[in-house]
Design a protein around this motif. Structure first.
Motif, PDB file in Angstrom:
ATOM      1  N   GLN A  52    -120.506 -49.638  70.578  1.00 38.48           N
ATOM      2  CA  GLN A  52    -119.689 -49.249  69.424  1.00 38.48           C
ATOM      3  C   GLN A  52    -119.695 -47.730  69.354  1.00 38.48           C
ATOM      4  N   VAL A  53    -118.522 -47.135  69.309  1.00 36.09           N
ATOM      5  CA  VAL A  53    -118.388 -45.681  69.365  1.00 36.09           C
ATOM      6  C   VAL A  53    -117.634 -45.187  68.130  1.00 36.09           C
ATOM      7  N   PRO A  54    -118.284 -44.376  67.284  1.00 37.95           N
ATOM      8  CA  PRO A  54    -117.556 -43.830  66.132  1.00 37.95           C
ATOM      9  C   PRO A  54    -116.568 -42.750  66.588  1.00 37.95           C
ATOM     10  N   ALA A  55    -115.452 -42.656  65.888  1.00 42.56           N
ATOM     11  CA  ALA A  55    -114.499 -41.585  66.162  1.00 42.56           C
ATOM     12  C   ALA A  55    -115.089 -40.294  65.613  1.00 42.56           C
ATOM     13  N   GLU A  56    -115.131 -39.258  66.436  1.00 42.33           N
ATOM     14  CA  GLU A  56    -115.691 -37.981  65.991  1.00 42.33           C
ATOM     15  C   GLU A  56    -114.627 -37.076  65.383  1.00 42.33           C
ATOM     16  N   GLU A  57    -113.400 -37.260  65.814  1.00 45.01           N
ATOM     17  CA  GLU A  57    -112.270 -36.480  65.296  1.00 45.01           C
ATOM     18  C   GLU A  57    -111.198 -37.463  64.825  1.00 45.01           C
ATOM     19  N   PRO A  58    -110.384 -37.071  63.862  1.00 48.46           N
ATOM     20  CA  PRO A  58    -109.351 -37.986  63.369  1.00 48.46           C
ATOM     21  C   PRO A  58    -108.375 -38.459  64.451  1.00 48.46           C
ATOM     22  N   ASP A  59    -108.137 -37.623  65.454  1.00 44.98           N
ATOM     23  CA  ASP A  59    -107.173 -38.003  66.491  1.00 44.98           C
ATOM     24  C   ASP A  59    -107.836 -38.567  67.751  1.00 44.98           C
ATOM     25  N   ASP A  60    -109.142 -38.921  67.667  1.00 44.21           N
ATOM     26  CA  ASP A  60    -109.800 -39.541  68.812  1.00 44.21           C
ATOM     27  C   ASP A  60    -109.102 -40.845  69.155  1.00 44.21           C
ATOM     28  N   GLY A  61    -109.017 -41.114  70.446  1.00 41.19           N
ATOM     29  CA  GLY A  61    -108.357 -42.328  70.910  1.00 41.19           C
ATOM     30  C   GLY A  61    -109.204 -43.064  71.931  1.00 41.19           C
ATOM     31  N   GLU A  62    -108.562 -43.948  72.651  1.00 38.44           N
ATOM     32  CA  GLU A  62    -109.252 -44.778  73.625  1.00 38.44           C
ATOM     33  C   GLU A  62    -109.917 -43.945  74.717  1.00 38.44           C
ATOM     34  N   HIS A  63    -109.274 -42.879  75.133  1.00 40.60           N
ATOM     35  CA  HIS A  63    -109.834 -42.037  76.202  1.00 40.60           C
ATOM     36  C   HIS A  63    -111.184 -41.454  75.780  1.00 40.60           C
ATOM     37  N   GLU A  64    -111.248 -40.880  74.585  1.00 42.24           N
ATOM     38  CA  GLU A  64    -112.497 -40.282  74.101  1.00 42.24           C
ATOM     39  C   GLU A  64    -113.578 -41.355  73.899  1.00 42.24           C
ATOM     40  N   ALA A  65    -113.178 -42.509  73.380  1.00 46.57           N
ATOM     41  CA  ALA A  65    -114.135 -43.597  73.174  1.00 46.57           C
ATOM     42  C   ALA A  65    -114.687 -44.087  74.514  1.00 46.57           C
ATOM     43  N   THR A  66    -113.821 -44.181  75.512  1.00 50.13           N
ATOM     44  CA  THR A  66    -114.254 -44.611  76.844  1.00 50.13           C
ATOM     45  C   THR A  66    -115.249 -43.624  77.432  1.00 50.13           C
TER      46      THR A  66
END
Length: 102
Positions: A52-66
Motif C-alpha cells: 500500500q503506497v500513500p500518494a505523496e503529492e496531489p498529482d501522484d499517479g500509477e508511475h510514482e506508486a509503482t
C-alpha cells in the motif's frame, strides 16, 4: 492511496535465504501494508508482493506508486525479477451498494 501488486520470480536465492523465506511463508499476512507482504509457493520460485503506497503529492499517479512499491520490494533484499505490476488508485474504486428491496 494506491495498492500495488507485483508478481515476480525469486532469483539466485542462497540456502540461508531459502530457509528464512520458507520459515516466514507460513507467517506472512496476506494484505496490503506499507511494509509490503509476500505470498509465494513452497518452491520459492514465484511470488506475489502486495504494498500500500500513500500518494505523496496531489498529482501522484500509477508511475510514482509503482516506483515506490518496487523500492519497498527491493528493500526486503531478496534477489528477484519482476514479471507484472498492477496498480489500483483507491479513490477510483466505486462500491456498489445493494438497494433496499421492498
Amino acid at each position: 492511496m494506491f495498492r500495488v501488486t507485483i508478481r515476480g520470480a525469486f532469483e539466485e536465492l542462497g540456502k540461508d535465504e531459502r530457509e528464512a523465506l520458507r520459515t516466514a511463508v507460513g507467517s506472512f499476512q496476506v494484505g496490503f501494508t506499507e511494509a509490503g507482504t509476500f505470498t509465494c509457493d513452497q518452491s520459492l520460485s514465484a511470488f506475489t508482493f502486495r504494498c500500500q503506497v500513500p500518494a505523496e503529492e496531489p498529482d501522484d499517479g500509477e508511475h510514482e506508486a509503482t516506483e515506490r512499491a518496487i523500492a519497498v520490494l527491493t528493500a526486503h533484499g531478496h534477489p528477484h525479477r519482476i514479471l507484472r505490476v498492477g496498480v489500483t488508485d483507491m479513490p477510483d474504486i466505486k462500491i456498489r451498494r445493494k438497494g433496499k428491496r421492498g
